[in-house]
Scaffold this motif. Structure first.
Motif, PDB file in Angstrom:
ATOM      1  N   ARG A  16       0.819  -1.218   0.000  1.00  0.00           N
ATOM      2  CA  ARG A  16       0.000   0.000   0.000  1.00  0.00           C
ATOM      3  C   ARG A  16       0.853   1.268   0.000  1.00  0.00           C
ATOM      4  N   GLU A  17       1.946   1.261   0.748  1.00  0.00           N
ATOM      5  CA  GLU A  17       2.828   2.440   0.760  1.00  0.00           C
ATOM      6  C   GLU A  17       3.530   2.583  -0.597  1.00  0.00           C
ATOM      7  N   GLY A  18       3.932   1.462  -1.164  1.00  0.00           N
ATOM      8  CA  GLY A  18       4.580   1.497  -2.483  1.00  0.00           C
ATOM      9  C   GLY A  18       3.626   1.968  -3.563  1.00  0.00           C
ATOM     10  N   LEU A  52       9.686   6.412   1.727  1.00  0.00           N
ATOM     11  CA  LEU A  52      10.312   6.268   3.048  1.00  0.00           C
ATOM     12  C   LEU A  52       9.421   5.442   3.986  1.00  0.00           C
ATOM     13  N   HIS A  53       8.103   5.612   3.841  1.00  0.00           N
ATOM     14  CA  HIS A  53       7.185   4.794   4.661  1.00  0.00           C
ATOM     15  C   HIS A  53       7.356   3.308   4.308  1.00  0.00           C
ATOM     16  N   LEU A  54       7.433   3.055   3.030  1.00  0.00           N
ATOM     17  CA  LEU A  54       7.643   1.689   2.539  1.00  0.00           C
ATOM     18  C   LEU A  54       8.932   1.107   3.144  1.00  0.00           C
ATOM     19  N   GLU A 126       1.407  10.281  11.690  1.00  0.00           N
ATOM     20  CA  GLU A 126       1.705  10.699  10.322  1.00  0.00           C
ATOM     21  C   GLU A 126       0.400  10.822   9.518  1.00  0.00           C
ATOM     22  N   GLN A 127      -0.515   9.891   9.702  1.00  0.00           N
ATOM     23  CA  GLN A 127      -1.770   9.929   8.947  1.00  0.00           C
ATOM     24  C   GLN A 127      -2.622  11.141   9.345  1.00  0.00           C
ATOM     25  N   VAL A 128      -2.569  11.524  10.623  1.00  0.00           N
ATOM     26  CA  VAL A 128      -3.304  12.721  11.058  1.00  0.00           C
ATOM     27  C   VAL A 128      -2.775  13.932  10.289  1.00  0.00           C
ATOM     28  N   GLU A 129      -1.437  14.029  10.213  1.00  0.00           N
ATOM     29  CA  GLU A 129      -0.801  15.141   9.491  1.00  0.00           C
ATOM     30  C   GLU A 129      -1.112  15.103   8.000  1.00  0.00           C
ATOM     31  N   GLU A 130      -1.032  13.919   7.413  1.00  0.00           N
ATOM     32  CA  GLU A 130      -1.258  13.771   5.967  1.00  0.00           C
ATOM     33  C   GLU A 130      -2.659  14.244   5.600  1.00  0.00           C
ATOM     34  N   GLU A 131      -3.654  13.765   6.350  1.00  0.00           N
ATOM     35  CA  GLU A 131      -5.029  14.150   6.030  1.00  0.00           C
ATOM     36  C   GLU A 131      -5.236  15.647   6.218  1.00  0.00           C
TER      37      GLU A 131
END
Ligand SMILES: [Fe+2]
Ligand SMILES: [Fe+2]
Length: 169
Positions: A16-18, A52-54, A126-131
């Protein structure tokens, strides 16, 4: 040793990250070839971050006695109707990733894997920031974008460091 269920769900997240990284690259290509260099720079940077997440998941799996699997990735959508359409898709995709991370967190509790639980906390934040950052851009494109796409594009350019300088945090 990691439990098989945890190893499998980490490998699912590697895919999913890729895919996220490739999706944002495809969007960056669309933006760049349609004259939105600021939006393209933001998306190239975003693609670097997803890579980088991947890598974080790959390293974690290998360190914990599991084995990361590098999968084939689905071809991402290359055509978009507008910049607003692109960012709507980014938000939709990030919400999907958030749900995916939350599912992993739930599994680590079920399996009493507190190391992986702890490892995932970085991704929860990280997901809070991304959204939040994508919602911010969507608000901007709805406000400024209607009348002045040039100004909007330049604003977006100022939001990120150029591609290739994304840091693992
Ligand atoms: Fe990600
Ligand atoms: Fe993301």
């Amino acid at each position: 040793m990691l439990k098989k269920k945890i190893e499998d769900i980490c490998n699912r997240q590697i895919e999913r990250e890729g895919f996220s990284s490739n999706l944002y690259l495809a969007m960056a290509v669309w933006a760049e070839t349609n004259g939105f260099s600021g939006v393209a720079a933001w998306l190239y940077s975003q693609a670097d971050e997803e890579r980088l997440h991947l890598l974080k998941f790959i390293k974690y799996l290998n360190e914990r006695g599991g084995k990361a699997v590098i999968p084939a990735f689905k071809k991402p959508e290359a055509e978009y109707k507008s910049v607003e359409d692109v960012f709507k898709e980014v938000l939709r995709h990030e919400e999907f990733v958030t749900a995916s991370i939350n599912e992993m967190v739930a599994l680590t509790l079920e399996e009493k894997d507190f190391n992986t639980h702890n490892f995932l906390q970085w991704f929860v934040m990280e997901q809070v920031e991304e959204e939040a950052s994508v919602k911010n851009i969507l608000d901007k494109v709805r406000l400024v974008g209607k009348t002045n796409m040039y100004e909007f594009d330049r604003d977006v350019l100022g939001l990120r460091k150029p591609s290739g300088t994304a840091q693992a945090t």
